[in-house]
Write a protein that holds these residues in place. Structure first.
Motif, short mmCIF file in Angstrom:
data_model
loop_
_atom_site.label_atom_id
_atom_site.label_comp_id
_atom_site.label_asym_id
_atom_site.label_seq_id
_atom_site.Cartn_x
_atom_site.Cartn_y
_atom_site.Cartn_z
N GLN A 11 0.89 -1.27 -0.24
CA GLN A 11 -0.17 -0.07 0.01
C GLN A 11 0.71 1.28 -0.07
O GLN A 11 0.46 2.27 -0.76
N PHE A 12 1.96 1.31 0.77
CA PHE A 12 2.70 2.55 0.99
C PHE A 12 3.62 2.41 -0.37
O PHE A 12 3.71 3.70 -1.13
N GLU A 13 3.94 1.33 -0.85
CA GLU A 13 4.71 1.48 -2.27
C GLU A 13 3.92 1.91 -3.34
O GLU A 13 4.48 2.83 -4.38
N ALA A 40 8.63 8.84 6.56
CA ALA A 40 7.00 8.52 6.40
C ALA A 40 6.65 7.09 6.50
O ALA A 40 5.81 6.98 7.13
N TRP A 41 7.69 6.39 5.78
CA TRP A 41 7.25 4.72 5.83
C TRP A 41 7.36 4.33 7.18
O TRP A 41 6.47 3.36 7.58
N LEU A 42 8.41 4.57 7.75
CA LEU A 42 8.75 4.14 9.30
C LEU A 42 7.40 4.55 10.09
O LEU A 42 6.83 3.91 10.99
N GLU A 52 -6.94 0.90 11.29
CA GLU A 52 -7.02 1.28 9.96
C GLU A 52 -6.85 2.73 9.59
O GLU A 52 -7.16 3.77 10.57
N ILE A 53 -6.09 3.06 8.78
CA ILE A 53 -6.00 4.40 8.05
C ILE A 53 -7.20 4.38 6.90
O ILE A 53 -6.95 3.98 5.96
N HIS A 54 -8.17 5.40 6.76
CA HIS A 54 -9.11 5.37 5.93
C HIS A 54 -8.94 6.19 4.74
O HIS A 54 -9.07 5.75 3.72
N ASP A 55 -8.06 7.50 4.70
CA ASP A 55 -7.51 8.00 3.69
C ASP A 55 -6.07 7.87 3.76
O ASP A 55 -5.53 8.57 4.36
N GLY A 58 -4.19 10.78 1.95
CA GLY A 58 -4.21 12.09 2.49
C GLY A 58 -3.25 12.02 3.81
O GLY A 58 -2.62 13.00 4.49
N TRP A 59 -3.44 10.90 4.66
CA TRP A 59 -2.53 10.83 5.80
C TRP A 59 -1.06 10.75 5.53
O TRP A 59 -0.46 11.52 6.44
N LEU A 60 -0.72 10.02 4.53
CA LEU A 60 0.48 10.00 4.05
C LEU A 60 1.23 11.27 3.79
O LEU A 60 2.42 11.69 4.17
N THR A 61 0.38 11.86 2.96
CA THR A 61 0.83 13.40 2.59
C THR A 61 0.96 14.35 3.66
O THR A 61 1.66 15.13 3.65
#
Length: 300
Positions: A11-13, A40-42, A52-55, A58-61
Motif C-alpha cells: 500500500q505504501f509503495e 514517512a514509511w517508518l 486502520e487509516i481510511h484515507d 491524505g494521511w501519508l501526505t
C-alpha cells in the motif's frame, strides 16, 4: 483475514511516487525527499499496526508534509553555510524519447524550484500542498499546526513572493531549444551585444559548484553582465570549450544542456545548464556543477 506484513508495504509503495513528488517540490533535493519519504514509511508502519487509516494518501501526505517542514527549517541553517550559490538537485534524461517526455511532463521545472527557495518554510509547504497537489487549506493547516486562515495567508504570501521575485518561464520545449541554440551560438562568437540580445534585461545566472569546482560566488544579474560572464567562460584559457561534449537533454522535463569533458589536471568536467525562457528571451540561466546533485539517467 488478518493483514500480512506485505500488505501495508504494498500500500505504501503504491503511494511512494506521489510522496516523492510532494517532498521534492518542498525540499528541492532528491536525496532529502527520499529520506523524508522513508521516514514517512517508518511512521506509517508503526501506526498501521494499531488500526486502520481510511484515507491513506491524505494521511501519508500530511505526515510527509510535516517531515518536510522540519527539514526545511533546519535546511535554512545548513544552506547558509553552503559554499557559494545553492541550486536544487536535478534529474537528467536524454532528449530523444517522446514517451519519456510525456512521462516527465509532471516534473517541476528548475526555475520554479529556485523561486520556491525564496519562500519561508511555511509558505513553501502551503503553496506546494494546496496549489500543486490540491490539498484543502483545512488539511494544510493541520500540517502547519496552525489555523485554516493562517494557512491561507501563508499560501497567499508565497504566491505573491513567487510573482514578484520569480524567474519567468513559459516557453514550450520547441521554443526552449531554439533560444538555447541561439544562446550557445552567440556565446561562442564572443559578441557581447549578440548574446545580450537573447537575454532579458533582468536576466540572472546562478552557478552551484558545491565546493567541488569554482563558480560565481554571487548571482550575476543584468543582460550585459550575464553576457560578459558567459563569454568569459567560453573564452577561458583553462579549458577548450570546443573540446567539451555538449548534448541537449531533459532536465526535470525541460530542455537543458549536459556538458562533459576533462579539466587540464585530469578531473572530469560535469555540468548541466538550464535556461528559463519567456517571450523569446532567456530570463534565467542555471549552471549545476555539483556532481552530488546531478542524477543522470542510465541512458546517459
Amino acid at each position: 483475514m488478518p493483514s500480512t506484513v506485505e500488505e501495508p508495504a504494498a500500500q505504501f509503495e503504491a503511494e511512494r511516487p506521489h510522496l516523492l513528488a510532494v517532498a521534492y517540490r518542498m525540499l528541492g533535493s532528491r536525496a532529502e525527499a527520499e529520506d523524508a519519504v522513508q521516514e514517512a514509511w517508518l511512521r506509517y508502519a508503526k501506526v498501521r499496526t494499531g488500526g486502520e487509516i481510511h484515507d491513506l494518501r491524505g494521511w501519508l501526505t500530511t505526515v510527509t508534509g510535516r517531515i518536510c517542514l522540519d527539514v526545511l527549517k533546519s535546511a535554512r541553517v545548513r544552506r547558509e553555510a553552503y559554499p557559494g550559490q545553492w541550486l536544487p538537485s536535478i534529474l537528467v534524461d536524454p532528449d530523444e524519447d517522446p514517451a519519456r517526455r510525456v512521462e516527465m511532463s509532471d516534473q517541476v521545472g528548475l526555475a520554479l524550484l529556485v523561486v520556491l527557495e525564496r519562500l519561508t518554510p511555511e509558505q513553501r509547504v502551503a503553496v506546494v500542498l494546496h496549489d500543486a497537489f490540491g490539498m484543502p487549506f483545512a488539511d494544510v493547516a493541520t500540517v502547519l499546526n496552525t489555523t485554516e486562515n493562517a494557512a491561507r495567508q501563508h499560501a497567499s504570501r508565497g504566491r505573491r513572493a513567487i510573482a514578484e521575485g520569480g524567474v519567468r518561464h513559459n516557453a514550450d520545449l520547441a521554443e526552449q531549444r531554439r533560444v538555447l541554440t541561439a544562446f550557445l551560438a552567440a556565446a561562442g562568437s564572443g559578441d557581447v551585444q549578440a548574446l545580450a540580445a537573447v537575454l532579458a534585461p533582468d536576466v540572472v545566472t546562478i552557478g552551484d559548484g558545491g565546493g567541488h569546482v569554482p563558480t560565481a560566488p554571487r548571482i550575476v544579474e543584468g543582460a550585459e553582465r550575464v553576457a560578459r560572464f558567459w563569454i568569459g567562460i567560453f573564452s577561458a584559457r583553462q579549458i577548450d570549450v570546443r573540446s567539451l561534449d555538449m548534448r541537449p537533454v531533459l532536465v526535470n522535463g525541460e530542455v537543458g544542456l549536459l556538458v562533459r569533458g576533462t579539466w587540464p589536471d585530469g578531473r572530469p568536467v560535469l555540468a548541466v545548464v538550464v535556461a528559463a525562457v519567456a517571450d523569446g528571451v532567456i530570463t534565467g540561466i542555471f549552471n549545476q556543477m555539483n556532481p552530488d546533485k546531478i542524477l543522470l539517467s542510465d541512458r546517459l
